[in-house]
Design a protein around this motif. Structure first.
Motif, short mmCIF file in Angstrom:
data_model
loop_
_atom_site.label_atom_id
_atom_site.label_comp_id
_atom_site.label_asym_id
_atom_site.label_seq_id
_atom_site.Cartn_x
_atom_site.Cartn_y
_atom_site.Cartn_z
N ASP A 61 0.86 -1.19 0.00
CA ASP A 61 0.00 0.00 0.00
C ASP A 61 0.90 1.24 0.00
O ASP A 61 1.32 1.72 1.05
N ARG A 62 1.19 1.76 -1.19
CA ARG A 62 2.11 2.89 -1.32
C ARG A 62 1.63 4.09 -0.51
O ARG A 62 2.41 4.73 0.18
N LYS A 63 0.35 4.40 -0.59
CA LYS A 63 -0.20 5.56 0.11
C LYS A 63 0.00 5.42 1.62
O LYS A 63 0.44 6.36 2.29
N ALA A 64 -0.27 4.27 2.17
CA ALA A 64 -0.10 4.05 3.61
C ALA A 64 1.36 4.18 4.03
O ALA A 64 1.67 4.78 5.06
N HIS A 65 2.27 3.66 3.22
CA HIS A 65 3.69 3.79 3.53
C HIS A 65 4.13 5.25 3.47
O HIS A 65 4.86 5.72 4.34
N MET A 66 3.72 5.96 2.44
CA MET A 66 4.10 7.37 2.30
C MET A 66 3.56 8.20 3.47
O MET A 66 4.27 9.03 4.03
N GLU A 67 2.33 7.98 3.85
CA GLU A 67 1.73 8.71 4.97
C GLU A 67 2.43 8.38 6.28
O GLU A 67 2.58 9.23 7.15
N GLY A 68 2.88 7.15 6.43
CA GLY A 68 3.57 6.73 7.65
C GLY A 68 4.90 7.43 7.88
O GLY A 68 5.39 7.50 9.01
N PHE A 69 5.49 7.97 6.82
CA PHE A 69 6.78 8.65 6.93
C PHE A 69 6.64 10.17 6.98
O PHE A 69 7.63 10.87 7.05
N ARG A 70 5.43 10.69 6.93
CA ARG A 70 5.24 12.15 6.97
C ARG A 70 5.10 12.64 8.36
O ARG A 70 4.76 12.07 9.27
#
Length: 70
Positions: A61-70
């Protein structure tokens, strides 16, 4: 990679210290093993100093991973 630990064991912090400005560090995790240490190659003279995380897998889940690093 000179150091490998089970994933449950957090690696000690690694930082660039005076006199080590050209040292590039690599962290790699596969399943339950985390390896870390200095890279075989130092930073190139014109190489941009960036941090990069690469996830390899199926149906990530690219979106979930990206959000997790913000």
């Amino acid at each position: 990679m000179p150091h490998c630990l089970p994933a449950a064991t957090p690696p000690p912090p690694t930082a660039s210290t005076q006199g080590q400005e050209q040292t590039k560090y690599v962290f790699q995790g596969v399943h339950e093993t985390i390896c870390y240490g200095p890279s075989d190659k130092p930073w190139g003279e014109n190489e941009p100093r960036i941090n990069q995380i690469v996830f390899i897998g199926r149906k990530l889940d690219r979106k979930a991973h990206m959000e997790g690093f913000r």
